[in-house]
Design an enzyme around this catalytic site. Structure first.
Site, short mmCIF file in Angstrom:
data_model
loop_
_atom_site.label_atom_id
_atom_site.label_comp_id
_atom_site.label_asym_id
_atom_site.label_seq_id
_atom_site.Cartn_x
_atom_site.Cartn_y
_atom_site.Cartn_z
N LYS A 1 0.83 -1.21 0.00
CA LYS A 1 0.00 0.00 0.00
C LYS A 1 0.86 1.26 0.00
O LYS A 1 0.59 2.22 -0.73
CB LYS A 1 -0.94 0.00 1.20
CG LYS A 1 -2.11 -0.98 1.08
CD LYS A 1 -2.99 -0.94 2.31
CE LYS A 1 -4.20 -1.86 2.14
NZ LYS A 1 -5.09 -1.82 3.34
N SER B 1 -1.11 0.36 6.10
CA SER B 1 -1.52 -0.54 7.17
C SER B 1 -2.54 -1.54 6.63
O SER B 1 -3.36 -1.20 5.77
CB SER B 1 -2.12 0.26 8.34
OG SER B 1 -2.41 -0.59 9.43
N ASP B 2 -2.48 -2.75 7.14
CA ASP B 2 -3.46 -3.75 6.76
C ASP B 2 -3.65 -4.72 7.92
O ASP B 2 -2.73 -4.91 8.73
CB ASP B 2 -3.04 -4.50 5.50
CG ASP B 2 -4.24 -5.13 4.80
OD1 ASP B 2 -4.86 -4.44 3.98
OD2 ASP B 2 -4.56 -6.30 5.10
N GLN B 3 -4.81 -5.33 7.97
CA GLN B 3 -5.14 -6.18 9.12
C GLN B 3 -5.63 -7.55 8.66
O GLN B 3 -6.38 -7.67 7.70
CB GLN B 3 -6.23 -5.51 9.96
CG GLN B 3 -6.50 -6.19 11.29
CD GLN B 3 -7.52 -5.41 12.10
OE1 GLN B 3 -8.69 -5.39 11.77
NE2 GLN B 3 -7.06 -4.73 13.13
N GLY C 1 -0.52 -5.13 10.17
CA GLY C 1 0.74 -4.78 9.53
C GLY C 1 0.84 -3.27 9.36
O GLY C 1 -0.14 -2.60 9.04
#
Length: 198
Positions: free
Chosen positions: A54, A70-72, A108
Site C-alpha cells: 500500500k 496498514s493492513d489487518q 501490519g
C-alpha cells in the site's frame, strides 16, 4: 533534508481518525493493490506485505513524504484466516465460528520514506476472546453494525466490544487498524515527533 509530508495510504475513515489523534497534518490517498494472500503465506507475512505494498503503491505520487500503509488480518486458533466477509451470510458464519474462541488480529504497519527510499515495517498482534454468542445476538449485532467490510466481521470502534469477554495486547488502537504506539516510534526515527513537530 526537507521536512516530509505525511500521507496515509488508506481510504478508511477509522484509520484517518486514529492518525488525526497524533495532531499531525497529513493527506490521505487510496492505494490500488491486490489484497489476495499468496499460496502458503502466513498471516503475519500477509499483513506486513500488504501494508508495504500500500505504501509503495503511492511512492511516485508523493516525493519528500512519509507514506503510512496498514493492513489487518484476523485468524482463528487453527490459523484459518478471517477475511472481510462481504455479505450478511458470510459475516454470520464467521461470528458463529468465532463464538467462544480466541481470535488473533495482526495489524501490519509500513512507513515508506520517499526521501531516502527506505521502508520500516512492523506487525502488531492483538488477541480478543469472544464470548459464547447466541444466534439472536449475532443477528442483532450484524443488523446494527453491518461490518461486512471488516476483517473478522466486527468493528472495534462500535459495538464490537460487546462481543468480547477479554482482550490481550500492547496497543488496542491496532484493532481499529493503526497501531499508534509503533507508528509514533517509527515517525520519531524518521524525524517527526508528534509532541514537538510543527
Amino acid at each position: 533534508m526537507p521536512n516530509p509530508n505525511i500521507v496515509l495510504a488508506s481510504s478508511s475513515p477509522y484509520r484517518k481518525q486514529l492518525l488525526a489523534r497524533l495532531g499531525l497534518t497529513f493527506t490521505t490517498a487510496s492505494p490500488d493493490i491486490d489484497e489476495s494472500p499468496s499460496p502458503g503465506e502466513n498471516p503475519e507475512h500477509l499483513a506486513v506485505r500488504l501494508a508495504r505494498e500500500k505504501a509503495r503503491a503511492l511512492q511516485h505520487d508523493y516525493p519528500d513524504s512519509l507514506i503510512i500503509g496498514s493492513d489487518q488480518v484476523a485468524t482463528l486458533p487453527d490459523g484459518t484466516l478471517l477475511n472481510k466477509p462481504g455479505s450478511h451470510q458470510a459475516a454470520r458464519a464467521q461470528l458463529m465460528h468465532s463464538s467462544g474462541q480466541r481470535i488473533r488480529f495482526l495489524t501490519g504497519l509500513a512507513v515508506l520514506d520517499t526521501r531516502t527510499d527506505t521502508i520500516t515495517s512492523h506487525c502488531e498482534p492483538f488477541d480478543v476472546h469472544f464470548r459464547v454468542l447466541s444466534e439472536p445476538e449475532i443477528e442483532g449485532y450484524l443488523h446494527k453494525e453491518t461490518p461486512y467490510d471488516c476483517a473478522g466481521s466486527f468493528k472495534m470502534e462500535g459495538l464490537g466490544i460487546t462481543l468480547f469477554s477479554s482482550m490481550e495486547g500492547h496497543d488496542p488502537n491496532s484493532l481499529i487498524g493503526l497501531p499508534l504506539i509503533a507508528l509514533t516510534s517509527i515517525l520519531i526515527q524518521a524525524g517527526v515527533n508528534p509532541l514537538t513537530h510543527g
